[in-house]
Scaffold this motif. Structure first.
Motif, PDB file in Angstrom:
ATOM      1  N   LYS A 204       0.661  -1.380  -0.156  1.00 41.87           N
ATOM      2  CA  LYS A 204       0.177   0.330  -0.113  1.00 41.87           C
ATOM      3  C   LYS A 204       0.783   0.842  -0.480  1.00 41.87           C
ATOM      4  CE  LYS A 204      -3.442   0.313   2.678  1.00 41.87           C
ATOM      5  NZ  LYS A 204      -4.365   0.238   4.507  1.00 41.87           N
ATOM      6  N   ILE A 205       1.850   1.014   0.971  1.00 46.52           N
ATOM      7  CA  ILE A 205       2.767   2.356   1.332  1.00 46.52           C
ATOM      8  C   ILE A 205       3.546   2.583   0.052  1.00 46.52           C
ATOM      9  CG2 ILE A 205       5.042   3.377   1.872  1.00 46.52           C
ATOM     10  CD1 ILE A 205       4.211   1.841   4.411  1.00 46.52           C
ATOM     11  N   ALA A 206       4.724   1.614  -0.927  1.00 50.19           N
ATOM     12  CA  ALA A 206       4.882   1.592  -2.301  1.00 50.19           C
ATOM     13  C   ALA A 206       3.780   2.260  -3.602  1.00 50.19           C
ATOM     14  CB  ALA A 206       5.237   0.626  -2.751  1.00 50.19           C
ATOM     15  N   GLU A 207       2.908   1.968  -3.299  1.00 51.03           N
ATOM     16  CA  GLU A 207       1.673   2.297  -4.708  1.00 51.03           C
ATOM     17  C   GLU A 207       1.494   4.065  -4.014  1.00 51.03           C
ATOM     18  OE1 GLU A 207      -0.824  -1.215  -4.367  1.00 51.03           O
ATOM     19  OE2 GLU A 207      -0.540  -2.245  -5.665  1.00 51.03           O
ATOM     20  N   ARG A 208       1.129   4.589  -3.137  1.00 53.32           N
ATOM     21  CA  ARG A 208       0.892   5.376  -2.818  1.00 53.32           C
ATOM     22  C   ARG A 208       2.438   6.310  -3.271  1.00 53.32           C
ATOM     23  NH1 ARG A 208      -1.417   5.747   3.265  1.00 53.32           N
ATOM     24  NH2 ARG A 208      -2.277   4.457   2.379  1.00 53.32           N
ATOM     25  N   ILE A 209       3.362   5.883  -2.689  1.00 48.76           N
ATOM     26  CA  ILE A 209       4.416   6.707  -3.331  1.00 48.76           C
ATOM     27  C   ILE A 209       4.414   6.921  -5.082  1.00 48.76           C
ATOM     28  CG2 ILE A 209       6.923   7.149  -3.398  1.00 48.76           C
ATOM     29  CD1 ILE A 209       7.317   5.613  -0.711  1.00 48.76           C
ATOM     30  N   SER A 210       3.941   5.554  -5.773  1.00 48.66           N
ATOM     31  CA  SER A 210       4.096   5.188  -6.645  1.00 48.66           C
ATOM     32  C   SER A 210       3.410   6.698  -7.526  1.00 48.66           C
ATOM     33  CB  SER A 210       4.107   4.707  -7.656  1.00 48.66           C
ATOM     34  OG  SER A 210       3.910   3.907  -8.770  1.00 48.66           O
ATOM     35  N   GLU A 211       2.205   6.346  -7.460  1.00 49.33           N
ATOM     36  CA  GLU A 211       1.150   7.809  -7.656  1.00 49.33           C
ATOM     37  C   GLU A 211       1.269   8.888  -7.819  1.00 49.33           C
ATOM     38  OE1 GLU A 211      -2.483   5.940  -5.207  1.00 49.33           O
ATOM     39  OE2 GLU A 211      -2.585   4.287  -6.372  1.00 49.33           O
ATOM     40  N   ASP A 218       8.972  -0.476  -9.223  1.00 50.06           N
ATOM     41  CA  ASP A 218       9.854  -1.218  -9.157  1.00 50.06           C
ATOM     42  C   ASP A 218      11.240  -0.226  -9.787  1.00 50.06           C
ATOM     43  OD1 ASP A 218       8.629  -4.307  -8.905  1.00 50.06           O
ATOM     44  OD2 ASP A 218       8.421  -4.275 -11.463  1.00 50.06           O
ATOM     45  N   ASN A 219      11.064   1.044  -9.225  1.00 46.46           N
ATOM     46  CA  ASN A 219      11.906   1.750  -9.552  1.00 46.46           C
ATOM     47  C   ASN A 219      12.273   2.048  -8.525  1.00 46.46           C
ATOM     48  OD1 ASN A 219      11.320   1.686 -13.012  1.00 46.46           O
ATOM     49  ND2 ASN A 219      12.303   3.895 -13.481  1.00 46.46           N
ATOM     50  N   GLY A 220      11.357   1.839  -7.196  1.00 40.61           N
ATOM     51  CA  GLY A 220      12.379   2.306  -5.854  1.00 40.61           C
ATOM     52  C   GLY A 220      13.132   1.455  -6.011  1.00 40.61           C
ATOM     53  N   GLU A 221      14.436   1.835  -4.738  1.00 39.88           N
ATOM     54  CA  GLU A 221      15.127   0.690  -3.305  1.00 39.88           C
ATOM     55  C   GLU A 221      13.551   0.453  -3.036  1.00 39.88           C
ATOM     56  OE1 GLU A 221      19.093   2.120  -2.727  1.00 39.88           O
ATOM     57  OE2 GLU A 221      19.059   4.060  -3.759  1.00 39.88           O
ATOM     58  N   TYR A 222      14.533  -1.436  -2.262  1.00 38.05           N
ATOM     59  CA  TYR A 222      13.633  -1.414  -1.083  1.00 38.05           C
ATOM     60  C   TYR A 222      14.023  -0.619   0.287  1.00 38.05           C
ATOM     61  CZ  TYR A 222      13.306  -5.499  -4.022  1.00 38.05           C
ATOM     62  OH  TYR A 222      13.160  -6.505  -4.881  1.00 38.05           O
ATOM     63  N   PRO A 223      12.815   0.099   0.488  1.00 39.21           N
ATOM     64  CA  PRO A 223      12.483   1.110   1.814  1.00 39.21           C
ATOM     65  C   PRO A 223      14.123   0.929   2.942  1.00 39.21           C
ATOM     66  CG  PRO A 223      10.743  -0.252   1.402  1.00 39.21           C
ATOM     67  CD  PRO A 223      11.518  -0.412   0.371  1.00 39.21           C
ATOM     68  N   ILE A 249      21.110   0.943 -13.197  1.00 36.72           N
ATOM     69  CA  ILE A 249      19.417   1.447 -12.201  1.00 36.72           C
ATOM     70  C   ILE A 249      19.082   2.851 -12.476  1.00 36.72           C
ATOM     71  CG2 ILE A 249      18.579  -0.494 -11.020  1.00 36.72           C
ATOM     72  CD1 ILE A 249      21.069   1.563  -9.440  1.00 36.72           C
ATOM     73  N   GLY A 250      20.757   3.440 -13.630  1.00 32.78           N
ATOM     74  CA  GLY A 250      20.356   4.783 -13.273  1.00 32.78           C
ATOM     75  C   GLY A 250      20.571   6.161 -11.838  1.00 32.78           C
ATOM     76  N   PRO A 251      20.237   7.492 -11.986  1.00 36.40           N
ATOM     77  CA  PRO A 251      20.581   7.820 -10.752  1.00 36.40           C
ATOM     78  C   PRO A 251      19.262   7.956  -9.708  1.00 36.40           C
ATOM     79  CG  PRO A 251      19.798   9.176 -12.531  1.00 36.40           C
ATOM     80  CD  PRO A 251      20.460   8.027 -12.755  1.00 36.40           C
ATOM     81  N   ARG A 252      19.481   8.294  -8.607  1.00 36.59           N
ATOM     82  CA  ARG A 252      18.601   7.722  -7.879  1.00 36.59           C
ATOM     83  C   ARG A 252      17.648  10.033  -8.255  1.00 36.59           C
ATOM     84  NH1 ARG A 252      21.124   7.180  -1.933  1.00 36.59           N
ATOM     85  NH2 ARG A 252      20.706   5.021  -2.286  1.00 36.59           N
ATOM     86  N   LEU A 253      16.141   9.450  -8.036  1.00 35.18           N
ATOM     87  CA  LEU A 253      16.116  10.794  -8.917  1.00 35.18           C
ATOM     88  C   LEU A 253      15.338  11.985  -7.840  1.00 35.18           C
ATOM     89  CD1 LEU A 253      13.791   9.309 -11.729  1.00 35.18           C
ATOM     90  CD2 LEU A 253      15.340  10.766 -11.918  1.00 35.18           C
ATOM     91  N   TYR A 254      14.601  11.081  -6.584  1.00 29.87           N
ATOM     92  CA  TYR A 254      14.438  11.612  -5.726  1.00 29.87           C
ATOM     93  C   TYR A 254      14.090  11.044  -4.083  1.00 29.87           C
ATOM     94  CZ  TYR A 254      11.016  13.049  -9.399  1.00 29.87           C
ATOM     95  OH  TYR A 254      10.652  14.036 -10.355  1.00 29.87           O
ATOM     96  N   THR A 255      14.247  11.514  -3.321  1.00 27.55           N
ATOM     97  CA  THR A 255      13.836  10.752  -2.430  1.00 27.55           C
ATOM     98  C   THR A 255      12.426  10.854  -1.344  1.00 27.55           C
ATOM     99  OG1 THR A 255      16.277  10.907  -1.246  1.00 27.55           O
ATOM    100  CG2 THR A 255      14.858  10.939   0.445  1.00 27.55           C
ATOM    101  N   PHE A 256      11.755   9.956  -1.416  1.00 23.36           N
ATOM    102  CA  PHE A 256      10.401   9.826  -0.272  1.00 23.36           C
ATOM    103  C   PHE A 256      10.397   8.982   1.198  1.00 23.36           C
ATOM    104  CE2 PHE A 256       6.295   9.660   0.847  1.00 23.36           C
ATOM    105  CZ  PHE A 256       5.306  10.481  -0.530  1.00 23.36           C
ATOM    106  N   ILE A 321      12.958   6.035   1.033  1.00 24.49           N
ATOM    107  CA  ILE A 321      12.451   4.658  -0.466  1.00 24.49           C
ATOM    108  C   ILE A 321      13.102   5.889  -1.192  1.00 24.49           C
ATOM    109  CG2 ILE A 321      11.030   4.602  -1.894  1.00 24.49           C
ATOM    110  CD1 ILE A 321       9.381   4.672   1.806  1.00 24.49           C
ATOM    111  N   TRP A 322      14.286   5.407  -2.127  1.00 24.92           N
ATOM    112  CA  TRP A 322      15.014   6.042  -2.985  1.00 24.92           C
ATOM    113  C   TRP A 322      14.504   5.674  -4.540  1.00 24.92           C
ATOM    114  CZ3 TRP A 322      18.420   4.496   0.750  1.00 24.92           C
ATOM    115  CH2 TRP A 322      18.762   5.858   1.404  1.00 24.92           C
ATOM    116  N   LEU A 323      13.749   6.497  -5.189  1.00 23.75           N
ATOM    117  CA  LEU A 323      14.137   6.522  -6.635  1.00 23.75           C
ATOM    118  C   LEU A 323      14.012   6.671  -7.484  1.00 23.75           C
ATOM    119  CD1 LEU A 323      10.090   7.906  -5.258  1.00 23.75           C
ATOM    120  CD2 LEU A 323      10.863   6.043  -5.413  1.00 23.75           C
ATOM    121  N   HIS A 324      14.408   5.707  -8.286  1.00 17.73           N
ATOM    122  CA  HIS A 324      15.999   5.731  -9.683  1.00 17.73           C
ATOM    123  C   HIS A 324      15.028   5.585 -11.559  1.00 17.73           C
ATOM    124  CE1 HIS A 324      19.293   4.190  -7.975  1.00 17.73           C
ATOM    125  NE2 HIS A 324      18.751   3.695  -6.722  1.00 17.73           N
ATOM    126  N   MET A 325      16.143   6.643 -11.814  1.00 22.92           N
ATOM    127  CA  MET A 325      15.655   7.312 -13.241  1.00 22.92           C
ATOM    128  C   MET A 325      14.982   5.229 -14.202  1.00 22.92           C
ATOM    129  SD  MET A 325      15.300   9.001 -15.910  1.00 22.92           S
ATOM    130  CE  MET A 325      16.583  10.399 -15.871  1.00 22.92           C
TER     131      MET A 325
END
Length: 338
Positions: A204-211, A218-223, A249-256, A321-325
């Protein structure tokens, strides 16, 4: 259960073993140079694996003859790499090639970073999380009610084996980062993989962050779950790691960043170059910021360096949660995420 592969800086789970077996089966030996020689133009890519590693047990050749390379790949493909003919799997230049067809960049145009932040701070869709703008250039946004207290309690109800947090050092030939223990980072951490990742609350948390961020799950690192006791801190640092540019994986775009507890005193997230902003921890609150520039999402935005200030009273729990390119999870399975 996992197996620590000798000479390889990642763990081999059942999923990783299956992925590595697939690569082993598909390996084209004709693309490998002979010792001291070279194949035809464009054909020679990697050194001959027969001369780049050895077995770790003198019984490996016997086991290989019995078919153990296929029956027990978690151990054999790395520990008996010479006998199994799998030395090439230790080389990130072979193992860690991005599938450009299957894995497209999450951000492809200038302006997409700004567009995402404009949407999450103005759209009615996200008002339920109470977004608050602290800075527009660079963006720093908090969500005052990202998780409910009940959701946080559910997430924290699992057993977590915390270990001393480490920083990423130089990128190694096998695709892992050297680990650095720093006096500037004194927290403990737990990686939410396997059973933790598969829990409904984590889904639920991962999908919320993705939205919210428009970045695939699947672009997010494991928390990374964090625990800070009294006086523990993480001095000024940046989440952008240059070595990620050399990985699929490319760079980290965002930190959540999600706070999983209140803190009686201290523990703020400090952005010294963003008007000296200090975000106070609150259970269920989240902070979102970019690690890259809007005009070029491969380049580091130096202004978003930050620090976890010392906890003065109480204990702080939080989650990165770090989100990648590009896709992270598929490449994690073959040890290509650092």
């Amino acid at each position: 259960a996992v197996f620590a592969a000798p000479g390889l800086g990642f763990y081999i789970s059942e999923q990783k073993a299956h992925a590595l077996v697939d690569m082993w089966r598909e390996f084209d030996a004709s693309t490998v140079c002979e010792e001291g020689g070279a194949a035809g133009e464009g054909a020679c890519v990697w050194p001959d694996p027969r001369y780049t590693c050895s077995d770790t047990d003198n019984r490996c050749s016997y086991w290989a003859e019995l078919g153990e390379c296929m029956e027990n790949p978690r151990y054999m493909l790395m520990s008996c790499a010479r006998s199994c003919g799998s030395c090439f799997l230790k080389d990130k230049n072979y193992r860690c090639q991005r599938n450009e067809t299957a894995h497209r960049p999450a951000i492809s145009e200038k302006g997409e970073v700004n567009a995402m932040f404009e949407d999450v701070t103005t759209s009615e869709t996200w008002k339920k999380y109470s977004p608050k703008i602290h800075s527009r250039d660079p963006w720093v946004v908090t969500f005052e009610s990202f998780m409910s207290p009940e959701e946080v309690d559910d997430f924290l109800s699992q057993h977590m084996n915390f270990k001393r947090s480490v920083d990423a050092g130089a990128l190694q030939p096998d695709g892992s980062f050297a680990e650095i223990r720093s006096m500037g980072r004194t927290s403990s951490s737990f990686w939410c993989t396997d059973q933790c990742w598969e829990r409904p609350i984590m889904t639920k948390i991962a999908e919320r962050i993705s939205e919210i961020t428009r970045i695939p799950v699947d672009n997010g690192e494991y928390p990374q779950v964090l625990r800070y006791d009294k006086e523990q801190e993480y001095t000024q640092h940046h989440d952008y790691i240059p070595g990620h540019l050399d990985l699929p994986i490319g760079p980290r775009l965002y930190t959540f960043f999600v706070y999983l507890s209140d803190v009686e005193d201290g523990g703020e997230t400090h952005f010294p170059l963003v008007n000296d902003l200090k975000v106070k921890p609150k259970k269920g609150k989240a902070v979102l910021w970019p690690s890259v520039l809007d005009r070029n999402p491969l380049m580091k935005d130096r202004r978003t360096k930050h620090a976890a200030l010392p906890v003065k009273k109480g204990r702080k729990y939080a989650m990165n949660i770090w989100l990648h390119m590009y896709n992270f999870h598929d490449y994690f399975e073959i040890g290509c995420t650092g």
